[in-house]
Design a protein around this motif. Structure first.
Motif, PDB file in Angstrom:
ATOM      1  N   UNK A 102       0.816  -1.217   0.000  1.00  0.00           N
ATOM      2  CA  UNK A 102       0.000   0.000   0.000  1.00  0.00           C
ATOM      3  C   UNK A 102       0.847   1.263   0.000  1.00  0.00           C
ATOM      4  N   UNK A 103       1.914   1.301   0.803  1.00  0.00           N
ATOM      5  CA  UNK A 103       2.663   2.532   1.025  1.00  0.00           C
ATOM      6  C   UNK A 103       4.083   2.499   0.493  1.00  0.00           C
ATOM      7  N   UNK A 104       4.556   1.370  -0.018  1.00  0.00           N
ATOM      8  CA  UNK A 104       5.930   1.308  -0.480  1.00  0.00           C
ATOM      9  C   UNK A 104       6.891   1.450   0.685  1.00  0.00           C
ATOM     10  N   UNK A 105       7.880   2.328   0.524  1.00  0.00           N
ATOM     11  CA  UNK A 105       8.873   2.554   1.576  1.00  0.00           C
ATOM     12  C   UNK A 105       8.666   3.898   2.263  1.00  0.00           C
ATOM     13  N   UNK A 106       7.441   4.379   2.231  1.00  0.00           N
ATOM     14  CA  UNK A 106       7.113   5.624   2.923  1.00  0.00           C
ATOM     15  C   UNK A 106       7.368   5.434   4.420  1.00  0.00           C
ATOM     16  N   UNK A 107       7.949   6.430   5.098  1.00  0.00           N
ATOM     17  CA  UNK A 107       8.242   6.283   6.538  1.00  0.00           C
ATOM     18  C   UNK A 107       6.995   5.903   7.329  1.00  0.00           C
ATOM     19  N   UNK A 108       7.124   4.874   8.143  1.00  0.00           N
ATOM     20  CA  UNK A 108       5.956   4.348   8.853  1.00  0.00           C
ATOM     21  C   UNK A 108       5.371   5.366   9.828  1.00  0.00           C
ATOM     22  N   UNK A 109       6.226   6.215  10.414  1.00  0.00           N
ATOM     23  CA  UNK A 109       5.705   7.193  11.361  1.00  0.00           C
ATOM     24  C   UNK A 109       4.933   8.311  10.668  1.00  0.00           C
ATOM     25  N   UNK A 110       4.995   8.358   9.331  1.00  0.00           N
ATOM     26  CA  UNK A 110       4.294   9.398   8.576  1.00  0.00           C
ATOM     27  C   UNK A 110       3.132   8.829   7.760  1.00  0.00           C
ATOM     28  N   UNK A 154       4.519  14.915  -0.113  1.00  0.00           N
ATOM     29  CA  UNK A 154       5.960  15.179  -0.201  1.00  0.00           C
ATOM     30  C   UNK A 154       6.482  16.004   0.971  1.00  0.00           C
ATOM     31  N   UNK A 155       5.634  16.774   1.597  1.00  0.00           N
ATOM     32  CA  UNK A 155       6.063  17.584   2.720  1.00  0.00           C
ATOM     33  C   UNK A 155       6.863  18.795   2.279  1.00  0.00           C
ATOM     34  N   UNK A 156       7.696  19.303   3.174  1.00  0.00           N
ATOM     35  CA  UNK A 156       8.489  20.490   2.886  1.00  0.00           C
ATOM     36  C   UNK A 156       7.798  21.753   3.366  1.00  0.00           C
ATOM     37  N   UNK A 157       8.250  22.880   2.843  1.00  0.00           N
ATOM     38  CA  UNK A 157       7.716  24.167   3.272  1.00  0.00           C
ATOM     39  C   UNK A 157       6.310  24.412   2.742  1.00  0.00           C
ATOM     40  N   UNK A 158       5.523  25.108   3.526  1.00  0.00           N
ATOM     41  CA  UNK A 158       4.164  25.449   3.112  1.00  0.00           C
ATOM     42  C   UNK A 158       4.168  26.514   2.030  1.00  0.00           C
ATOM     43  N   UNK A 159       5.307  27.216   1.886  1.00  0.00           N
ATOM     44  CA  UNK A 159       5.350  28.310   0.915  1.00  0.00           C
ATOM     45  C   UNK A 159       5.408  27.802  -0.520  1.00  0.00           C
ATOM     46  N   UNK A 160       5.816  26.578  -0.738  1.00  0.00           N
ATOM     47  CA  UNK A 160       5.870  26.055  -2.105  1.00  0.00           C
ATOM     48  C   UNK A 160       4.475  25.952  -2.731  1.00  0.00           C
ATOM     49  N   UNK A 161       3.496  25.282  -2.078  1.00  0.00           N
ATOM     50  CA  UNK A 161       2.151  25.271  -2.679  1.00  0.00           C
ATOM     51  C   UNK A 161       1.514  26.654  -2.737  1.00  0.00           C
ATOM     52  N   UNK A 162       1.826  27.500  -1.754  1.00  0.00           N
ATOM     53  CA  UNK A 162       1.270  28.851  -1.803  1.00  0.00           C
ATOM     54  C   UNK A 162       1.851  29.639  -2.980  1.00  0.00           C
ATOM     55  N   UNK A 163       3.114  29.372  -3.327  1.00  0.00           N
ATOM     56  CA  UNK A 163       3.708  30.032  -4.494  1.00  0.00           C
ATOM     57  C   UNK A 163       3.035  29.569  -5.779  1.00  0.00           C
ATOM     58  N   UNK A 164       2.643  28.298  -5.827  1.00  0.00           N
ATOM     59  CA  UNK A 164       1.926  27.796  -7.007  1.00  0.00           C
ATOM     60  C   UNK A 164       0.564  28.476  -7.123  1.00  0.00           C
ATOM     61  N   UNK A 165      -0.133  28.608  -5.999  1.00  0.00           N
ATOM     62  CA  UNK A 165      -1.413  29.312  -6.005  1.00  0.00           C
ATOM     63  C   UNK A 165      -1.223  30.759  -6.450  1.00  0.00           C
ATOM     64  N   UNK A 166      -0.150  31.381  -5.991  1.00  0.00           N
ATOM     65  CA  UNK A 166       0.114  32.770  -6.372  1.00  0.00           C
ATOM     66  C   UNK A 166       0.276  32.910  -7.878  1.00  0.00           C
ATOM     67  N   UNK A 234      11.331  11.983   0.285  1.00  0.00           N
ATOM     68  CA  UNK A 234      11.850  11.880  -1.075  1.00  0.00           C
ATOM     69  C   UNK A 234      10.971  10.968  -1.921  1.00  0.00           C
ATOM     70  N   UNK A 235      10.986  11.213  -3.216  1.00  0.00           N
ATOM     71  CA  UNK A 235      10.143  10.438  -4.128  1.00  0.00           C
ATOM     72  C   UNK A 235      10.552   8.968  -4.193  1.00  0.00           C
ATOM     73  N   UNK A 236      11.818   8.670  -3.907  1.00  0.00           N
ATOM     74  CA  UNK A 236      12.249   7.276  -3.980  1.00  0.00           C
ATOM     75  C   UNK A 236      11.594   6.427  -2.886  1.00  0.00           C
ATOM     76  N   UNK A 237      11.007   7.057  -1.876  1.00  0.00           N
ATOM     77  CA  UNK A 237      10.303   6.315  -0.830  1.00  0.00           C
ATOM     78  C   UNK A 237       8.851   6.022  -1.199  1.00  0.00           C
ATOM     79  N   UNK A 238       8.368   6.627  -2.270  1.00  0.00           N
ATOM     80  CA  UNK A 238       7.000   6.384  -2.702  1.00  0.00           C
ATOM     81  C   UNK A 238       6.913   5.013  -3.376  1.00  0.00           C
ATOM     82  N   UNK A 239       5.773   4.368  -3.201  1.00  0.00           N
ATOM     83  CA  UNK A 239       5.603   3.069  -3.837  1.00  0.00           C
ATOM     84  C   UNK A 239       4.233   2.496  -3.564  1.00  0.00           C
ATOM     85  N   UNK A 240       3.989   1.323  -4.100  1.00  0.00           N
ATOM     86  CA  UNK A 240       2.741   0.624  -3.873  1.00  0.00           C
ATOM     87  C   UNK A 240       1.549   1.336  -4.483  1.00  0.00           C
TER      88      UNK A 240
END
Length: 447
Positions: A102-110, A154-166, A234-240
């Motif tokens: 289902x989740x690939x290698x996505x961190x289990x705590x997340x 993917x996480x990271x800063x909240x300003x990235x999606x807000x920049x896309x909206x802008x 990171x994208x390499x942790x995505x899977x399943x």
């Protein structure tokens, strides 16, 4: 001579139809045993179905759920007197690896983040798919969710999606400013150019500041001013199935509006616009999807500036979207061609301009006609997400190879592929059922 004529003064009560013509017996006589040839076919088919189901159920009903290896599965089956290679399924592999599938290698705590993202996906789709049963106020959340979804995954800063909206906000203001003086077409072109310039060249400086050659890890811009965000993955942790659903949902959501634009462009009277749309559609439809995926994974980086880090999943999503949009454009063009000429003339008689006619009269009817083709394209696109395993992404099929490479589960085939097939069937069957519901709701068929 006496008169023996008689006129009935009351109606006879209705009688029940013969039992052999109604119910299950009547249906069976009409559809299964209507003649000697159909009767023979029915008996042969029932025999084959019984043999297949009895063999499959005997194999599937296996007390191996708690096994931790293929060898332990065989020992458990031997204890209950079931010997042989196909004596029973080894379901222990599903119990042991279903989270990974289902989740690939996505961190289990997340794990809460993709779970929350897909729950919110259902909330965002509700006012779109069931507009008559859900409050339209949720459409605001549906408009914001495409920017919230990647941030949660993917996480990271909240300003990235807000920049896309802008970028969309900037494009809107540019469109309104240019449209008032130079017309709608010039406004659209100016808006697209302004948004692309913002996304490609300016937003990075606003979010991260001006790069410092002496300190590559220096943080500036809004990230330094207000460092708000969540842990990056990171994208390499995505899977399943998380990876397949992510690629499928984004590509489906983007391919429909892009397909509409391409369909309208192909029917445009503007020579350059028509030529570009026709060239794009015919080129994409003439190239296999796997070729585009190889281009996305290997060749695309050659044409990018040195040092550019173009996320592989984003590249795959872009190629899958472009591929699906070309087929979507042809499906919608078929719906436009099916509309009577009187619909266009009626829009002209009302004094509507081109975009008003398309939005209010033409496109809603064309989309209603095209519903079966649109949903078929969606289902095909979702199933085609399994092709990403060929370029190294760990979708469910890619993970199955990793699982079978484990010494404990080396030799397991049908159980993993059966589980994957069942999950894909659930999603694809749900889409097909919704398509039929939508057709009934909009009275698409002829009566």
């Amino acid at each position: 001579m006496s008169d023996l004529s008689f006129v009935r003064t009351e109606m006879l009560p209705e009688k029940e139809p013969p039992a052999s013509t109604v119910g299950a017996i009547g249906w069976a006589r009409e559809n299964l045993f209507s003649g000697w040839f159909n009767s023979i076919l029915t008996v042969v088919s029932l025999t084959v179905i019984y043999y297949v189901l009895s063999t499959l159920l005997t194999w599937a009903i296996s007390p191996t759920w708690s096994a931790t290896s293929l060898g332990e599965c065989r020992d458990i089956l031997a204890e209950v007197g079931r010997e042989g290679h196909y004596a029973g399924a080894c379901w222990g592999v599903i119990r042991d690896r279903w989270i990974q599938l289902l989740f690939g290698f996505y961190p289990s705590e997340l794990y809460w983040r993709p779970i929350l993202a897909f729950i919110l996906l259902g909330v965002a789709l509700a006012p779109v798919l069931f507009s008559d049963k859900v409050t339209p106020k949720l459409l605001w959340f549906s408009a914001v969710f495409p920017f919230l979804f990647p941030w949660l995954l993917w996480g990271g800063t909240i300003w990235a999606p807000l920049a896309v909206i802008a970028g969309f906000v900037i494009g809107w203001f540019v469109y309104k400013a240019v449209d008032a003086s130079a017309g709608s077409l010039a406004g659209i072109i100016a808006a697209v150019v302004a948004a692309v310039v913002w996304w490609m060249f300016l937003s990075g400086y606003v979010v991260n500041g001006v790069p410092n050659p002496d300190d590559p890890n220096a943080v500036g811009g809004l990230n330094a001013l207000l460092p708000i965000g969540i842990e990056a993955v990171e994208s390499r942790n995505f899977g399943g199935f998380m990876l397949s659903i992510t690629i499928g949902v984004v590509a489906i959501a983007c391919s429909l509006p892009l397909g509409i634009v391409l369909a309208l462009g192909r029917q445009s009277d503007l020579l350059i616009v028509k030529a570009l749309c026709v060239g794009f559609i015919e080129f994409i439809r003439g190239v296999p999807l796997i070729t585009l995926l190889f281009v996305a994974s290997t060749l695309l980086n050659i044409f990018m500036p040195p040092g550019t880090n173009f996320d592989i999943i984003l590249r795959v999503i872009i190629m899958a979207t472009l591929f699906a949009s070309a087929y979507m454009a042809e499906v919608i063009r078929g719906g436009l061609a099916a509309l009577p000429k009187g619909q266009y003339e009626g829009a002209d008689s009302l004094g509507l301009n081109y975009w008003q006619a398309q939005r209010l009269i033409i496109m809603p009817q064309a989309l209603k006609i095209s519903i079966p083709g649109i949903v078929s394209t969606f289902i095909g696109l979702f199933k085609d997400t399994t092709l990403v395993s060929i370029i190294g992404l760990l979708d469910p099929l890619g993970l199955s190879n990793s699982i079978r490479a484990d010494a404990a589960w080396n030799g397991i085939v049908w159980e993993i592929y059966g589980f994957i097939a069942l999950m894909f069937f659930v999603f694809c069957f749900a889409m097909s059922r919704y398509s039929m519901y939508l057709e009934r709701k909009l009275h698409t068929g002829h009566r």
